[in-house]
Design a protein around this motif. Structure first.
Motif: not given
Ligand SMILES: [Fe+2]
Length: 186
Positions: A97, A99, A103, A141, A163
């Motif tokens: 996925h 974002h 992160e 990631h 997030w």
């Molecule tokens: Fe993540």
């Protein structure tokens, strides 16, 4: 001890590099645009310590990171060993996925493995207490806390709504060695 394994993507059988040397590890990640730093994580945390107590124990590091990296908010994720629903919790993060924001995770207890898919490589980074890893916004990631998860990480955010995991739909996470009790490549 932090550990890095680098693979060609879609070739999980043959690592290109495996190292526990912090300088080598951080250097390879830096070339891929990924920040990895070592901080002190030696403050004792009682079993019952809540998020506020964890943040208070690491107030200096948190303040420095907020100041230097522009993080606007922090929170704590604490997964005690033996937590109910561990398999379901683990599965929430073991798919590729991205974002819309970085992160950033500062591990202060326990361990887990991040897998970053960058430029036709997969960087598998086992993070332990004291390790700070920043997955840049947009980086493909996944994260594996293992079958018997136990860790505490301080999470940093640059925007309050950032997030949200956007799945890539790739099956790649299932191809690579999971994080678990098996030995790491030498
Ligand atoms: Fe993540």
């Amino acid at each position: 001890m932090a550990h890095l394994t680098v693979y060609d993507d879609y070739n999980p059988a043959q690592p290109c590099l495996a190292t526990a040397d912090r300088a080598v590890l951080a250097g390879h990640l830096a070339l891929a645009g990924i920040l990895f730093e070592q901080w002190s994580a030696e403050r004792p945390l009682p079993e019952e310590a809540g998020d506020e107590a964890v943040l208070a124990a690491y107030a200096d590091a948190v303040a420095a990171l907020r100041r230097d990296r522009g993080f606007r908010s922090v929170d704590v994720v604490r997964v005690p060993r033996g937590i109910a629903g561990a398999a379901a919790l683990r599965a929430r993060f073991t798919f590729e996925h991205t974002h819309d924001e970085d992160e950033a995770r500062f591990f202060v207890e326990g361990s887990g493995a991040f897998y970053l898919h960058v430029d036709r490589k997969v960087f598998r980074v086992v993070c332990e207490a004291g390790d700070l890893l920043n997955v840049p916004a947009g980086t493909r990631h996944w994260f594996d806390m293992g079958p018997d998860p136990a860790f505490t990480a301080i999470r940093f955010f640059t925007r309050p709504d950032g997030w949200v995991a956007q799945a890539t739909g790739s099956p790649i996470a299932g191809l690579f060695p999971a994080y678990g009790p098996q030995p790491l490549p030498a």
